[in-house]
Design an enzyme around this catalytic site. Structure first.
Site, PDB file in Angstrom:
ATOM      1  CG  ASP A 266      -1.785   1.204   1.348  1.00 51.10           C
ATOM      2  OD1 ASP A 266      -2.617   1.409   0.454  1.00 51.10           O
ATOM      3  OD2 ASP A 266      -1.638   1.970   2.338  1.00 51.10           O
ATOM      4  CD  GLU A 303      -2.339   3.015  -3.240  1.00 52.17           C
ATOM      5  OE1 GLU A 303      -3.340   3.711  -3.512  1.00 52.17           O
ATOM      6  OE2 GLU A 303      -2.097   2.596  -2.092  1.00 52.17           O
TER       7      GLU A 303
END
Length: 615
Positions: A266, A303
Site C-alpha cells: 500500500d 501502489e
C-alpha cells in the site's frame, strides 16, 4: 545472491521447533527486562542478546496458548509479531504453529505476471459470511468469469470486525473474524487447486491508531518524517535495523508460510527511507533469495503515485525492482472521458486527450506541470513492459473514497459501463476488476470502521467530512462506525439471476476471453500500440498489433453517434465485439457500426473491436 538470515522460518514472535518447543524472540532494544506471562499466570524470563533482541526456548507454551509480554516488570502487552489475536487488539496473543498447515499445492506454478486477470476482494463484504470461507464459496464464479488472480484487501488484525484493513496493528496476525491464519492458508490452497493465484494487500507505510503498541517496544517510528497518518515508520533512523528486519520477515512469511503468490504494498510513496539500500530494494533481494531456495515465483506489486520509474527499474539500475504498480492516472483519465466532474484530484485530467497519453505512456504526468500539485511532476516510463502497470475502471479507493461510495453502476449508463470495462481490457497493461463490477453490483462500497474508542470514531467522521470538501460534495457521509454502513456495502449475489446483471456478467466474460485469445491484446508490448483521440467527438481509436495480428478498437464516450476516419474498407476487418450489440443489452441488431466514405460511424457510448482479416 547475498545470504539471508530469514529464509527458512520466522525469527520474531513465537515459533515452534521440531521438538515442539516454543522459540520466543522479541525486539525491544530499550527494555531493561522482558518476561512472558503464560495463560496459567506463570512467568518466563527472556535473555537479552545482540541488537536489542530477547530470546527464550520453552515447552511450557504450546500452540493455541495465550500469552503476553511484560516489559520492565510493568508494561503488559500483546506480541507485536503475534500470529493471532483471538480476543482483539488489546488482549493476549495466541501462539500458532504455521507449519501445521496441510498443503496439496506442490505442483502449483504461479502464472506469468503478464497473464494475470486480477479481481480485488474485500473479505468482509464479498460474501454473506464475510470470511475466507465466503471467498472460497464463490471461486467457481470467478473461474467462469475468467479470473486467474484474486487480490485480497489487508487482513492484518484490526480493531473489531469491520474495517477496510488499512487500520491493522498486527502485521503478522490474520484477522480473527475472517477465520485467522489456518483459514487463510486453506483458502490459498483451494485457490491454487482451481488455478487461481492469490495477491495479498499489505501495509508497510503506517500502523492503525487503535491497538498500536509498537512504540512501547522500541523505536518503530521516527520524527524525521511525517505522513498523513503521523510519524513515519522508522526505516532509516536510529535502531532501524530491527524495524527493517521485522517487515522483511513479514514479507517472507506470507510467501513461505501462506504460499501467497504476490504482495500489493500500500502507498509506498509514504514509505520514507534515505538508506543506501531502500527498504523496497532490501525486500526485493530477500524475495529473490527465497525464490532461489524454494523454486517458487512471487511478485511484488506497489501502489505508488509518484510516477517514478525507479520503483520499477531493476536493482542493477539502482531501481527498487518492483514487478508492477497500480496506475491511478489511467483511471482518472478514463473517468473524466466518461463524464466525471473535474473536481479534487480529477482537476488535473483532460479526459480523452489524457486517456490517449495513458494508453501510450502509462504515466499521464511524466515531467510536465501539474496544476493540482503546483509543480512539474513525474518522469517518463521508458522501456517498461505493459505488465509493469495495473489499470482499472474501479477499485476500493476510487469507489469507497466517494462520499456515498457509488459504483459505476450508479454513476453511468449501462452502455457506458461496458465502454469502461472494454477500455481496461484492451489496454497493454494488466487489468483489474473490483468485486461485483462484473455484474453491475448496485450496493455502494462505503468507508467503515469498528473502533472501540468514541473519540477516535469522532475524528474519523470529521476527517471524512474534510476530505470531501475538495470535491464540493453536499450532504453527510454515512457514519463509518455504524454497522449498517458495513452491511450496506456487501455484494448482492442474487442480482446475478436478473437479466440485465446476467448480461453484464456475460459481457465481461466475453471481454476477458477476447483478451486472452488475441495475442495483440495480451502481449503487453508498449512499442506496438498507437492511440489517437478526437476530443471534439470524445472518441478514441486504439491500435495494437504483433507479427500475427492487428487489432483496432474504437471507443465512443459521447452520447451521440460519431464518425472517425477509416483507413480502408470495413470489409477488410472482422468484428470481434460490439458493446452496442443487442446480445450485450445494446440497441443494435447489427454490428453497431456502418461506413461512409473514408469514415466509420460508431454508436453512442460504445466500443468496437476489430481484427484485420488478412493479418
Amino acid at each position: 545472491m547475498k545470504e539471508s538470515a530469514y529464509l527458512k522460518q520466522r525469527r520474531v514472535g513465537i515459533n515452534f521447533n521440531d521438538a515442539q518447543q516454543a522459540e520466543i524472540c522479541l525486539w525491544a532494544p530499550t527494555a531493561e527486562s522482558v518476561e512472558v506471562e503464560l495463560e496459567n499466570g506463570s512467568l518466563l524470563r527472556l535473555q537479552k542478546q545482540n541488537q536489542g533482541y530477547w530470546h527464550a526456548t520453552t515447552d511450557q507454551l504450546q500452540p493455541n496458548d495465550l500469552y503476553k509480554f511484560i516489559l520492565d516488570g510493568t508494561k503488559k502487552l500483546p506480541d507485536p509479531a503475534s500470529l493471532s489475536q483471538p480476543n482483539g487488539v488489546h488482549e493476549a496473543s495466541a501462539a500458532i504453529d504455521l507449519k501445521a498447515a496441510e498443503w496439496s499445492d506442490e505442483e502449483w506454478e504461479n502464472p506469468k505476471l503478464n497473464s494475470y486477470i486480477i479481481y480485488e476482494i474485500h473479505t468482509g463484504t464479498f460474501s454473506t459470511a464475510g470470511n475466507f470461507d465466503g471467498i472460497a464459496e464463490h471461486l467457481d464464479h470467478l473461474l467462469e468469469l475468467g479470473i486467474n488472480a484474486i487480490e485480497i484487501m489487508p487482513v492484518a488484525q484490526f480493531p473489531g470486525a469491520r474495517n477496510w484493513g488499512y487500520d491493522g496493528v498486527f502485521p503478522f496476525a490474520v484477522q480473527h473474524s475472517y477465520g485467522g491464519a489456518a483459514k487463510l492458508q486453506e483458502l490459498v490452497n483451494t485457490c491454487h487447486a482451481k488455478g487461481i493465484a492469490v495477491i495479498l494487500d499489505v501495509v508497510y507505510n503506517h500502523m492503525g491508531p487503535e491497538g498500536n503498541y509498537f512504540g512501547e517496544f522500541g523505536p518503530y517510528f521516527t520524527d524525521k518524517y511525517h505522513t498523513p497518518w503521523g510519524q513515519a515508520v522508522n526505516f532509516d533512523d536510529e535502531y532501524c535495523d530491527g524495524v527493517r528486519a521485522y517487515f522483511i520477515e513479514n514479507v517472507l512469511m506470507w510467501f513461505r508460510d501462506f504460499h501467497i503468490d504476490a504482495l500489493r504494498m500500500d502507498a509506498v510513496h509514504a514509505i520514507k527511507d534515505l538508506s543506501a539500500e531502500h527498504i523496497l530494494q532490501a525486500i526485493r533481494l530477500e524475495v529473490d533469495a527465497l525464490m532461489e531456495v524454494t523454486g517458487r515465483t512471487h511478485y511484488l506489486i506497489v501502489e505508488c503515485d509518484l510516477n517514478d520509474p525507479r520503483f520499477l527499474d531493476s536493482p542493477e539500475k539502482n531501481g527498487f525492482g518492483m514487478d508492477a504498480q497500480w496506475i491511478d492516472e489511467f483511471h482518472h483519465a478514463l473517468r473524466i472521458s466518461a463524464g466525471e466532474p473535474t473536481t479534487g484530484y480529477y482537476s488535473d485530467f483532460q479526459g480523452i486527450r489524457h486517456l490517449e497519453k495513458a494508453y501510450q505512456d502509462a504515466y499521464v504526468y511524466d515531467g510536465q506541470y501539474s496544476e493540482h500539485r503546483k509543480k512539474n511532476f513525474g518522469k517518463p516510463a521508458k522501456d517498461l513492459q505493459g505488465s509493469k502497470f495495473i489499470v482499472f475502471s474501479q477499485n476500493h479507493d476510487q469507489v469507497g473514497n466517494r462520499m456515498l461510495g457509488e459504483r459505476s453502476s450508479e454513476l453511468y449508463s449501462f452502455e457506458m459501463q461496458k465502454v469502461l470495462a472494454g477500455a481496461v481490457m484492451i489496454s497493454p497493461f494488466l487489468p483489474m476488476l473490483f468485486m461485483g463490477e462484473e455484474y453491475g453490483e448496485t450496493n455502494p462500497f462505503l468507508y467503515f470502521v469498528s473502533h472501540t474508542d468514541p473519540e477516535l470514531n469522532k475524528m474519523v467522521r470529521e476527517g471524512r467530512k474534510a476530505e470531501f470538501a475538495a470535491f464540493h460534495a453536499e450532504g453527510e457521509a454515512p457514519d463509518p462506525d455504524a454497522e449498517q454502513t458495513f452491511l450496506q456495502s456487501k455484494l448482492q449475489w442474487e442480482l446475478l439471476s436478473k437479466p440485465q446483471h446476467q448480461t453484464m456478467f456475460n459481457y465481461y466474460k466475453a471481454l476477458i476471453a477476447l483478451r486472452k485469445d488475441n495475442p495483440a491484446l495480451s502481449n503487453g508490448d508498449r512499442s506496438r500500440i498507437t492511440a489517437i483521440s478526437y476530443p471534439d467527438k470524445n472518441t478514441l481509436v486504439l491500435k495494437r498489433w504483433e507479427p500475427r495480428q492487428q487489432i483496432v478498437c474504437i471507443l465512443n464516450f459521447s452520447k451521440e453517434k460519431q464518425a472517425v476516419p477509416a483507413e480502408d474498407s470495413i470489409h477488410n476487418w472482422k468484428l470481434l465485439l460490439s458493446s452496442a450489440d443487442e446480445k450485450w443489452g445494446g440497441p443494435c441488431t447489427d454490428d453497431g457500426a456502418c461506413q461512409e466514405v473514408n469514415k466509420l460511424i460508431i454508436q453512442p457510448e460504445s466500443i468496437l473491436i476489430y481484427t484485420r482479416k488478412d493479418a
